[in-house]
Design an enzyme around this catalytic site. Structure first.
Site, PDB file in Angstrom:
ATOM      1  N   TYR A 113     -49.345 -24.065  44.476  1.00 22.28           N
ATOM      2  CA  TYR A 113     -48.170 -23.199  44.392  1.00 22.28           C
ATOM      3  C   TYR A 113     -48.429 -21.868  45.073  1.00 22.28           C
ATOM      4  O   TYR A 113     -49.502 -21.295  44.922  1.00 22.28           O
ATOM      5  CB  TYR A 113     -47.798 -22.945  42.926  1.00 22.28           C
ATOM      6  CG  TYR A 113     -46.596 -22.049  42.824  1.00 22.28           C
ATOM      7  CD1 TYR A 113     -45.329 -22.572  43.042  1.00 22.28           C
ATOM      8  CD2 TYR A 113     -46.725 -20.683  42.592  1.00 22.28           C
ATOM      9  CE1 TYR A 113     -44.224 -21.746  43.004  1.00 22.28           C
ATOM     10  CE2 TYR A 113     -45.619 -19.856  42.549  1.00 22.28           C
ATOM     11  CZ  TYR A 113     -44.366 -20.393  42.756  1.00 22.28           C
ATOM     12  OH  TYR A 113     -43.262 -19.579  42.737  1.00 22.28           O
ATOM     13  N   TRP A 115     -46.394 -18.415  47.623  1.00 25.60           N
ATOM     14  CA  TRP A 115     -45.356 -17.952  48.549  1.00 25.60           C
ATOM     15  C   TRP A 115     -45.806 -17.944  50.004  1.00 25.60           C
ATOM     16  O   TRP A 115     -44.990 -17.854  50.885  1.00 25.60           O
ATOM     17  CB  TRP A 115     -44.879 -16.561  48.121  1.00 25.60           C
ATOM     18  CG  TRP A 115     -43.714 -16.646  47.204  1.00 25.60           C
ATOM     19  CD1 TRP A 115     -43.662 -17.313  46.017  1.00 25.60           C
ATOM     20  CD2 TRP A 115     -42.413 -16.081  47.410  1.00 25.60           C
ATOM     21  NE1 TRP A 115     -42.410 -17.184  45.459  1.00 25.60           N
ATOM     22  CE2 TRP A 115     -41.627 -16.422  46.285  1.00 25.60           C
ATOM     23  CE3 TRP A 115     -41.848 -15.305  48.407  1.00 25.60           C
ATOM     24  CZ2 TRP A 115     -40.296 -16.023  46.163  1.00 25.60           C
ATOM     25  CZ3 TRP A 115     -40.525 -14.907  48.264  1.00 25.60           C
ATOM     26  CH2 TRP A 115     -39.758 -15.263  47.158  1.00 25.60           C
TER      27      TRP A 115
HETATM   28  N1  LIG Z   1     -47.479 -11.855  34.525  1.00 29.76           N
HETATM   29  C1  LIG Z   1     -46.678 -12.363  35.456  1.00 29.76           C
HETATM   30  N2  LIG Z   1     -47.175 -13.244  36.349  1.00 29.76           N
HETATM   31  C2  LIG Z   1     -46.369 -13.750  37.288  1.00 29.76           C
HETATM   32  C3  LIG Z   1     -45.011 -13.373  37.368  1.00 29.76           C
HETATM   33  C4  LIG Z   1     -44.508 -12.467  36.411  1.00 29.76           C
HETATM   34  O1  LIG Z   1     -43.314 -12.120  36.403  1.00 29.76           O
HETATM   35  N3  LIG Z   1     -45.377 -11.961  35.479  1.00 29.76           N
HETATM   36  N4  LIG Z   1     -44.216 -13.901  38.346  1.00 29.76           N
HETATM   37  C5  LIG Z   1     -44.587 -15.205  38.861  1.00 29.76           C
HETATM   38  C6  LIG Z   1     -43.828 -15.546  40.058  1.00 29.76           C
HETATM   39  S1  LIG Z   1     -42.129 -15.466  39.899  1.00 29.76           S
HETATM   40  C7  LIG Z   1     -44.395 -15.978  41.201  1.00 29.76           C
HETATM   41  S2  LIG Z   1     -43.393 -16.595  42.436  1.00 29.76           S
HETATM   42  C8  LIG Z   1     -45.847 -16.004  41.368  1.00 29.76           C
HETATM   43  C9  LIG Z   1     -46.293 -15.645  42.798  1.00 29.76           C
HETATM   44  O2  LIG Z   1     -47.569 -16.095  43.009  1.00 29.76           O
HETATM   45  P1  LIG Z   1     -48.148 -16.382  44.479  1.00 29.76           P
HETATM   46  O3  LIG Z   1     -47.080 -16.971  45.331  1.00 29.76           O
HETATM   47  O4  LIG Z   1     -49.399 -17.142  44.329  1.00 29.76           O
HETATM   48  O5  LIG Z   1     -48.446 -14.903  44.972  1.00 29.76           O
HETATM   49  P2  LIG Z   1     -48.719 -14.329  46.416  1.00 29.76           P
HETATM   50  O6  LIG Z   1     -49.475 -13.077  46.239  1.00 29.76           O
HETATM   51  O7  LIG Z   1     -47.452 -14.248  47.177  1.00 29.76           O
HETATM   52  O8  LIG Z   1     -49.692 -15.416  47.045  1.00 29.76           O
HETATM   53  C10 LIG Z   1     -49.532 -15.904  48.316  1.00 29.76           C
HETATM   54  C11 LIG Z   1     -50.884 -16.110  48.942  1.00 29.76           C
HETATM   55  O9  LIG Z   1     -50.646 -16.671  50.234  1.00 29.76           O
HETATM   56  C12 LIG Z   1     -51.460 -15.998  51.183  1.00 29.76           C
HETATM   57  N5  LIG Z   1     -50.829 -16.122  52.488  1.00 29.76           N
HETATM   58  C13 LIG Z   1     -49.952 -15.290  53.090  1.00 29.76           C
HETATM   59  N6  LIG Z   1     -49.618 -15.751  54.304  1.00 29.76           N
HETATM   60  C14 LIG Z   1     -50.316 -16.898  54.485  1.00 29.76           C
HETATM   61  C15 LIG Z   1     -50.408 -17.848  55.542  1.00 29.76           C
HETATM   62  O10 LIG Z   1     -49.754 -17.713  56.559  1.00 29.76           O
HETATM   63  N7  LIG Z   1     -51.229 -18.927  55.357  1.00 29.76           N
HETATM   64  C16 LIG Z   1     -51.960 -19.100  54.222  1.00 29.76           C
HETATM   65  N8  LIG Z   1     -52.735 -20.173  54.138  1.00 29.76           N
HETATM   66  N9  LIG Z   1     -51.893 -18.212  53.215  1.00 29.76           N
HETATM   67  C17 LIG Z   1     -51.078 -17.139  53.341  1.00 29.76           C
HETATM   68  C18 LIG Z   1     -51.554 -14.586  50.673  1.00 29.76           C
HETATM   69  O11 LIG Z   1     -52.662 -13.911  51.227  1.00 29.76           O
HETATM   70  C19 LIG Z   1     -51.662 -14.824  49.166  1.00 29.76           C
HETATM   71  O12 LIG Z   1     -52.992 -14.976  48.785  1.00 29.76           O
HETATM   72  O13 LIG Z   1     -46.448 -15.121  40.433  1.00 29.76           O
HETATM   73  C20 LIG Z   1     -46.073 -15.419  39.104  1.00 29.76           C
HETATM   74  N10 LIG Z   1     -46.890 -14.634  38.182  1.00 29.76           N
HETATM   75  N1  LIG Z   2     -40.626  -6.147  45.507  1.00 34.69           N
HETATM   76  C1  LIG Z   2     -40.749  -7.405  45.065  1.00 34.69           C
HETATM   77  N2  LIG Z   2     -39.655  -8.166  44.922  1.00 34.69           N
HETATM   78  C2  LIG Z   2     -39.771  -9.433  44.450  1.00 34.69           C
HETATM   79  C3  LIG Z   2     -41.026 -10.008  44.177  1.00 34.69           C
HETATM   80  C4  LIG Z   2     -42.180  -9.179  44.353  1.00 34.69           C
HETATM   81  O1  LIG Z   2     -43.314  -9.597  44.111  1.00 34.69           O
HETATM   82  N3  LIG Z   2     -41.999  -7.897  44.787  1.00 34.69           N
HETATM   83  N4  LIG Z   2     -41.130 -11.312  43.744  1.00 34.69           N
HETATM   84  C5  LIG Z   2     -39.982 -12.191  43.990  1.00 34.69           C
HETATM   85  C6  LIG Z   2     -40.024 -13.380  43.150  1.00 34.69           C
HETATM   86  S1  LIG Z   2     -41.109 -14.609  43.567  1.00 34.69           S
HETATM   87  C7  LIG Z   2     -39.199 -13.595  42.120  1.00 34.69           C
HETATM   88  S2  LIG Z   2     -39.234 -15.071  41.278  1.00 34.69           S
HETATM   89  C8  LIG Z   2     -38.233 -12.589  41.701  1.00 34.69           C
HETATM   90  C9  LIG Z   2     -38.219 -12.413  40.200  1.00 34.69           C
HETATM   91  O2  LIG Z   2     -37.082 -11.737  39.839  1.00 34.69           O
HETATM   92  P1  LIG Z   2     -36.889 -11.283  38.329  1.00 34.69           P
HETATM   93  O3  LIG Z   2     -37.349 -12.327  37.420  1.00 34.69           O
HETATM   94  O4  LIG Z   2     -35.475 -10.831  38.200  1.00 34.69           O
HETATM   95  O5  LIG Z   2     -37.872 -10.022  38.325  1.00 34.69           O
HETATM   96  P2  LIG Z   2     -38.766  -9.275  37.230  1.00 34.69           P
HETATM   97  O6  LIG Z   2     -39.184  -8.032  37.918  1.00 34.69           O
HETATM   98  O7  LIG Z   2     -39.821 -10.156  36.681  1.00 34.69           O
HETATM   99  O8  LIG Z   2     -37.795  -8.967  36.046  1.00 34.69           O
HETATM  100  C10 LIG Z   2     -36.624  -8.180  36.199  1.00 34.69           C
HETATM  101  C11 LIG Z   2     -36.453  -7.327  34.974  1.00 34.69           C
HETATM  102  O9  LIG Z   2     -36.193  -8.122  33.848  1.00 34.69           O
HETATM  103  C12 LIG Z   2     -36.457  -7.327  32.712  1.00 34.69           C
HETATM  104  N5  LIG Z   2     -36.885  -8.172  31.604  1.00 34.69           N
HETATM  105  C13 LIG Z   2     -38.078  -8.746  31.395  1.00 34.69           C
HETATM  106  N6  LIG Z   2     -38.080  -9.407  30.211  1.00 34.69           N
HETATM  107  C14 LIG Z   2     -36.843  -9.240  29.687  1.00 34.69           C
HETATM  108  C15 LIG Z   2     -36.207  -9.682  28.494  1.00 34.69           C
HETATM  109  O10 LIG Z   2     -36.779 -10.362  27.646  1.00 34.69           O
HETATM  110  N7  LIG Z   2     -34.909  -9.314  28.323  1.00 34.69           N
HETATM  111  C16 LIG Z   2     -34.227  -8.564  29.204  1.00 34.69           C
HETATM  112  N8  LIG Z   2     -32.954  -8.290  28.975  1.00 34.69           N
HETATM  113  N9  LIG Z   2     -34.807  -8.109  30.322  1.00 34.69           N
HETATM  114  C17 LIG Z   2     -36.089  -8.459  30.562  1.00 34.69           C
HETATM  115  C18 LIG Z   2     -37.584  -6.383  33.094  1.00 34.69           C
HETATM  116  O11 LIG Z   2     -37.258  -5.057  32.698  1.00 34.69           O
HETATM  117  C19 LIG Z   2     -37.688  -6.538  34.596  1.00 34.69           C
HETATM  118  O12 LIG Z   2     -37.741  -5.296  35.281  1.00 34.69           O
HETATM  119  O13 LIG Z   2     -38.540 -11.340  42.312  1.00 34.69           O
HETATM  120  C20 LIG Z   2     -38.678 -11.464  43.714  1.00 34.69           C
HETATM  121  N10 LIG Z   2     -38.654 -10.158  44.298  1.00 34.69           N
HETATM  122 MO   LIG Z   3     -41.170 -16.085  41.934  1.00 34.29          MO
END
Ligand SMILES: Nc1nc2c(c(=O)[nH]1)N[C@H]1C(S)=C(S)[C@@H](COP(=O)(O)OP(=O)(O)OC[C@H]3O[C@@H](n4cnc5c(=O)[nH]c(N)nc54)[C@H](O)[C@@H]3O)O[C@H]1N2
Ligand SMILES: Nc1nc2c(c(=O)[nH]1)N[C@H]1C(S)=C(S)[C@@H](COP(=O)(O)OP(=O)(O)OC[C@H]3O[C@@H](n4cnc5c(=O)[nH]c(N)nc54)[C@H](O)[C@@H]3O)O[C@H]1N2
Ligand SMILES: [Mo]
Length: 770
Positions: A113, A115
């Site tokens: 998994y 991005w």
């Molecule tokens: N506590 C907590 N944890 C969370 C979340 C949260 O809300 N709270 N959110 C979750 C969510 S929504 C997500 S989507 C995940 C994200 O988790 P990840 O998708 O694992 O996070 P990234 O840091 O985007 O990791 C992408 C990796 O791909 C590498 N990469 C970039 N470009 C390339 C490329 O061209 N080739 C290769 N081979 N690698 C590349 C980057 O260097 C990086 O190491 O995290 C989750 N974890």
């Molecule tokens: N800049 C930036 N943008 C991103 C990403 C990033 O890494 N950086 N990651 C991308 C990815 S992979 C994803 S999946 C999306 C995720 O998008 P979201 O899931 O919408 O993003 P979060 O920042 O985890 O949460 C948004 C807000 O939800 C509120 N929240 C958390 N828990 C609760 C709850 O129990 N109740 C209520 N009412 N509110 C709550 C928090 O205050 C938080 O700021 O973001 C994307 N956009």
């Molecule tokens: Mo995500």
């Protein structure tokens, strides 16, 4: 000084032009038509900094000597030995053959998994799966860290996950028709910066300005005030985290108590509403779900809840629910309860009414819907059907053969011998990193392919250096994006790094499946091929003309066919029989026969308030606080952690944790102080940011800091919240991640923890020292 060359390019955070002079990046300009470009584009030049890059293939010393017999606790400790590409790809191919031959392909976990880059051709996880499908298959994953519990429950109650993937009401209709907008979670430009696969135009703020101009009543239900821009003049309801389900059910119950539910809609368009209404009336558990009941659980004002219940039926009302709400224990419930509330209010299918999920969670959700086919590289048919719910990775590694349930089925975990990760960073994304570290010692071999020396790469046996997207040509595009974007190679690959396609092509060739893998095309051949599929589809299916590949490649972008002014379920509302949903009843399911049969305590037959494993209602005293680890403003997850926009969000070299002034005072913490956050699972440091914009009892620490454990206790000094978070499935039904369900304690940190980045770099230096 040479001439400045301009290269159109794109990342998940938007499209831009890279300015290169004498092989160096000297500037980055946003796409001219983008009204709200992301500041993360300014960090892109950090990719060209060799300090944090993997510059050559490497193998852990113990593994090189003893292969599958090595001491796996040496991962992240032992020296990494440089090897040639030929040697590295041979080791990888041999290892795939060995594990597949001795244990079967389900013992190879290539779910991988992550991005990765936004390029759809060099898309590392897709290419890995393509190669592994040709090599006999692998164990993959279903759902995502972003959304798992949500889509699982929506597939079951709405028939598909469209409402959560950007195909509910488009924001233009909300800006025109909605009188009352209740935002659960956020509508934040912070998260809308990004879109999986790239984005051309960041349109969220344009729509929010229209909503503000119309004078729509907006209520923000969130523990964090700036989850909505302040110029929107919203009413902020600082809810206790993870209690939204209670608020939604209290609102619905209040409507039912007043006899104001839309019986006609419930009868024609839903099934099982009697189960939900019976629960709201207290018939099953003796508790009437109303404003007073909800106020006690959520910490919100009872009269305001009662008044809002009336507004939801008296005015055109719309509920938006962020994805964050379902990344929590029982995360199925807020998604289902919101659907129940919108149905009871009778608003679904009316312009600007009803419910939608994930607005602004990604930048394309709520924008006009892309009707075209976005470019992609085929993963080819699955060779075997073995998968885990994505966030059950530690469970899988720790319990080979163990059973679990998913969507009503009982399944078992494979016996994982080999893990291949390309384009993701589990030491960023997974919960309870100390538990992951234990699980990480189980497989015999771990291969990581990444441009950066991430915490995951450091803990691999074989590390393959991928180039970054700016070092090769690619194509960006997404099912929610208005544009397909050209990604031109701007600089030469750093060190010996190679494109993901070249790496997999070399391994596939050694596995004897090279021709099937590359189909005789090179990089530009593939980009042309992928683009032409999208262009032909738009022409034949939608009569929409897109430019030729050469014109597109030169201009840097091509418009996709889109649909604006979309009202979700409008046809269904009019004629439910003719537009039956793919659910057990053909209607919206508010009481489920299937879940009734399954009889799960943690995902019942109707939306229900079920206490999460950790929440403020279970805090043992006032110093136990609810941790929200939301998305970082200045970067995408862990990517470009050392870029300018990421560093700008840190203070004293660490991530900032927001806490309320009264909590800070009670704990004796000053703004700017170094604090230690801890619980039974782990501990990390952060810098306190004292603000009244956060709910009392809540601490907000963004994700993405590069895991830097130190000393015997493994204290992470960078501020990575995943050393604290809880690694349990949302429920037996959905099995999503529960990242936002987490209690922690906080105290002032005394002592010198050292500079986080420097320590990270020093640790790395000892691994690669010759
Ligand atoms: N506590 C907590 N944890 C969370 C979340 C949260 O809300 N709270 N959110 C979750 C969510 S929504 C997500 S989507 C995940 C994200 O988790 P990840 O998708 O694992 O996070 P990234 O840091 O985007 O990791 C992408 C990796 O791909 C590498 N990469 C970039 N470009 C390339 C490329 O061209 N080739 C290769 N081979 N690698 C590349 C980057 O260097 C990086 O190491 O995290 C989750 N974890
Ligand atoms: N800049 C930036 N943008 C991103 C990403 C990033 O890494 N950086 N990651 C991308 C990815 S992979 C994803 S999946 C999306 C995720 O998008 P979201 O899931 O919408 O993003 P979060 O920042 O985890 O949460 C948004 C807000 O939800 C509120 N929240 C958390 N828990 C609760 C709850 O129990 N109740 C209520 N009412 N509110 C709550 C928090 O205050 C938080 O700021 O973001 C994307 N956009
Ligand atoms: Mo995500």
């Amino acid at each position: 000084m040479g001439k400045i060359n301009r290269f159109p390019h794109c990342s998940h955070w938007g499209a831009y032009t890279i300015l290169v002079q004498d092989g160096q990046i000297v500037g980055v300009e946003p796409l001219p038509q983008d009204p709200a470009p992301s500041r993360i584009i300014g960090s892109v030049k950090e990719w060209a900094n060799p300090e944090r890059r993997v510059l050559q293939p490497m193998v852990r010393q113990g593994w090189l000597e003893k292969r599958q017999g090595s001491d796996r606790r040496g991962r992240g400790q032992e020296r990494l030995v440089p090897v040639s590409w030929d040697e590295a790809t041979t080791l990888v191919a041999d290892e795939i053959r060995r594990v597949s031959g001795s244990f079967g392909n389900a013992s190879i976990f290539a779910g991988s998994y992550g991005w990765t880059s936004c390029g759809r051709f060099h898309h590392a996880p897709s290419l890995l799966k393509r190669m592994m499908n040709l090599a006999g298959g692998f164990t993959g994953h279903v759902d995502t860290y972003s959304i798992a519990a949500g889509p699982v429950i929506l597939r079951h109650t709405l028939g598909d996950e469209k409402a959560c993937g950007g195909q509910s009401n488009t924001l233009d209709t909300i800006a025109t028709h909605t009188d009352t907008l209740v935002v659960f979670g956020a509508l934040s430009p912070r998260t809308a910066q990004n879109e999986a696969g790239g984005i051309g135009v960041h349109s969220l703020e344009t729509y929010l300005r229209q909503i503000a101009a119309r004078g729509t009543k907006v209520i923000l239900v969130s523990p964090l005030r700036d989850d909505l821009p302040d110029w929107l003049d919203a009413e902020w309801w600082p809810i206790r985290p993870n209690t939204d389900t209670a608020l939604m059910l209290g609102l619905a119950g209040e409507i039912v108590k007043a006899g104001r539910q839309d019986d006609d809609f419930l009868t024609r368009c839903t099934s099982g509403s009697d189960m939900l209404l019976g629960y709201l009336r207290g018939q099953t558990d003796g508790a009437v779900k109303d404003a007073a009941w909800a106020a006690a659980i959520t910490g919100l004002d009872r009269d305001r809840i009662a008044a809002l219940a009336r507004r939801l039926v008296d005015t055109r009302s719309m509920l938006t629910v962020s994805w964050s709400l379902q990344r929590a224990h029982h995360g199925e419930q807020p998604f289902w309860a919101a659907l129940g509330l919108a149905a009871v209010s009778g608003q679904i299918g009316l312009p600007g009414g009803g419910v939608g999920y994930g607005y602004a969670s990604l930048g394309g959700v709520g924008a006009p819907i892309n009707l075209g086919k976005s470019p992609y590289i085929s993963q080819l048919p699955k060779a075997i059907d073995s998968f885990i719910p994505v966030a059950r990775i530690s469970d899988m590694l720790l319990n080979p053969g163990g059973t679990y349930t998913y969507e009503g089925e009982t399944r078992s975990y494979p016996d994982t011998r080999l893990v291949y990760w390309a384009g993701g960073n589990p030491y960023h994304h997974h919960q309870d990193l100390n538990r992951l570290s234990e699980a990480w010692t189980k497989p015999e071999t771990i291969i990581v392919q990444d441009p950066m020396f991430t915490a995951t790469a450091q803990r691999a046996d074989i590390i393959l250096p991928a180039s970054t997207s700016i070092e090769r040509n690619d194509i960006a595009g997404n099912k929610r994006s208005d544009l397909i974007l050209a990604m031109h190679k701007a600089i030469e690959p750093l060190g010996q790094s190679r494109s993901d396609f070249d790496i997999f092509n070399a391994i596939a060739t050694k596995l004897g499946v090279g021709h099937a893998f590359n189909e005789g095309r090179d990089e530009m051949g593939w980009l042309r091929h992928m683009y032409e599929i999208s262009r032909n589809d738009a022409q034949t299916r939608l009569d929409f003309a897109m430019p030729t590949f050469d014109d597109f490649w030169q201009t840097g972008f091509a418009a996709c066919p889109t649909l604006a002014e979309h009202t979700y379920l409008a046809d269904f509302r009019e004629h439910p029989q003719d537009h039956a949903l793919a659910t057990e009843s053909g209607k919206i399911v508010l009481g489920s026969e299937t879940l009734s049969r399954l009889n799960y305590a943690d995902c019942q037959a109707h939306p229900a308030w079920i206490e999460p494993a950790e929440w403020l209602g279970k805090a043992r005293d006032v110093s136990e606080m609810h941790l929200i680890s939301h998305q970082p403003e200045g970067r995408l997850h862990s990517q470009l952690e050392a870029g300018a926009s990421s560093l700008a969000m840190k203070r004293n070299g660490r991530e900032q944790a927001r806490i309320h002034p009264q909590d800070a005072a009670a704990l004796g913490l000053n703004d700017g102080a170094t604090i230690r956050l801890w619980n039974d699972r782990g501990a990390c440091l952060a810098t306190a940011l004292v603000t009244d914009g956060v709910c009392r009892g809540v601490v907000v620490l963004p994700t993405g800091a590069w895991f830097t454990p130190t000393g015997n206790s493994g204290l992470d000094i960078s501020g990575n919240p995943n050393v604290l978070t809880l690694d349990i499935g949302t429920s037996q039904f959905g099995q999503g991640c529960s990242a936002h369900t987490c209690l922690v304690r906080i105290e002032a940190y005394v002592g010198d923890a050292g500079d986080a980045m420097q320590t990270y770099q020093d640790n790395l230096a000892t691994l690669v020292a010759v």
